[in-house]
Design an enzyme around this catalytic site. Structure first.
Site, PDB file in Angstrom:
ATOM      1  CB  SER A  66      -0.942  -0.032   1.210  1.00  0.00           C
ATOM      2  OG  SER A  66      -1.765   1.119   1.239  1.00  0.00           O
ATOM      3  CB  SER A  67       0.995   4.334  -0.530  1.00  0.00           C
ATOM      4  OG  SER A  67       1.517   5.652  -0.406  1.00  0.00           O
ATOM      5  CE1 TYR A 125       0.719   4.762  -6.227  1.00  0.00           C
ATOM      6  CE2 TYR A 125       0.629   5.841  -4.088  1.00  0.00           C
ATOM      7  CZ  TYR A 125       1.182   4.897  -4.922  1.00  0.00           C
ATOM      8  OH  TYR A 125       2.180   4.074  -4.466  1.00  0.00           O
ATOM      9  CE  LYS A 137      -0.090   1.455  -3.948  1.00  0.00           C
ATOM     10  NZ  LYS A 137       0.327   0.084  -4.326  1.00  0.00           N
TER      11      LYS A 137
END
Length: 252
Positions: A143-144, A157, A161
């Site tokens: 993920s982020s 984006y 995620k």
């Protein structure tokens, strides 16, 4: 004792490459994928084999889900021919791209590309590979930090995620009967070539991120590779359905 095997998407560069190196250092064999950089992938494969592990690199575009059934057959063949096995142990859904665009200016084409690579890809690739993942294995979705905190330009984006984090919890529940645990690892800003290398190469951006990080610096690839190796090691066997952020404490 039979060595473990990890399949890492996007292994030819960046965090995927670093993860492969650290897993290999722990004696784990590697199946890595690359989209277009065959030379970089094969160089990594040679490096890992020189360390004493088995490593095979396969071409895969995670944004092209129609190719996943054929890819799964490739993986099955590679397992038989190179590893003498019919299954692998760890799947790391790492491959991805970065697109920076303000919410009001994000194009549908950009959105669809992110969906295909960051959500649809991991969803259906994992589905197709499930018969090849050993019972008791592990899935780690990347993920982020941008799924927790919000920075202008990353609405699409970050949304992808966030979806991966929800998907991981559902996978953990549904695959529990096979003793497969599923987690997400969420890197913060890392000095790689991701997104054009901005965090690595722009001193002002680097300093800004460091100033908002409790440990006072930007992350390095080794920070993530070591964390992935730890989560897939014995110490991670009872961690399941969790989001683990590896960011040095950014935006706490």
């Amino acid at each position: 004792m039979t060595r473990k095997i990890a399949l890492i998407t996007g292994a030819s560069r960046g965090l995927g490459k670093n993860a492969a190196q650290h897993l290999a250092a722990e004696g784990i064999d590697i199946i890595g994928t690359y989209r277009s950089r065959a030379d970089e992938a094969e160089a990594l494969g040679a490096e890992l084999r020189a360390q004493g592990v088995n490593a095979v690199m396969l071409q895969l575009d995670v944004g092209a889900s129609a190719s996943f059934a054929a890819f799964a057959e490739q993986v099955a063949s590679a397992l038989r021919e190179h590893f003498g096995r019919s299954s692998f142990d760890f799947l790391v859904n790492n491959a991805g791209i970065g697109i920076r665009a303000a919410f009001a200016e994000t194009q549908e084409e950009q959105f669809d590309q992110l969906v295909n690579i960051h959500l649809k890809g991991p969803f259906f690739l994992t589905q197709k590979l499930l018969p090849l993942i050993a019972d008791g294995g592990r899935i780690l979705n990347v993920s982020s930090g941008l799924a927790r905190f919000s920075l202008p330009g990353y609405a699409a984006y970050g949304a992808m995620k966030g979806a991966i984090e929800v998907l991981s919890r559902y996978q953990a529940v549904e695959l529990g009967a096979r003793r497969i645990n599923v987690n997400t690892i969420a890197p913060g800003a890392i000095e790689t070539d991701f997104g054009g290398g901005a965090v690595r190469d722009n001193p002002d951006l680097n300093a800004y991120v460091a100033s908002n990080t409790a440990l006072g610096r930007v992350g390095l690839p080794d920070d993530i590779g070591l964390a992935i190796a730890s989560l897939l090691g014995d110490g991670g066997r009872w961690i399941n359905g969790q989001r683990i952020e590896v960011s040095g404490g950014v935006y706490l």
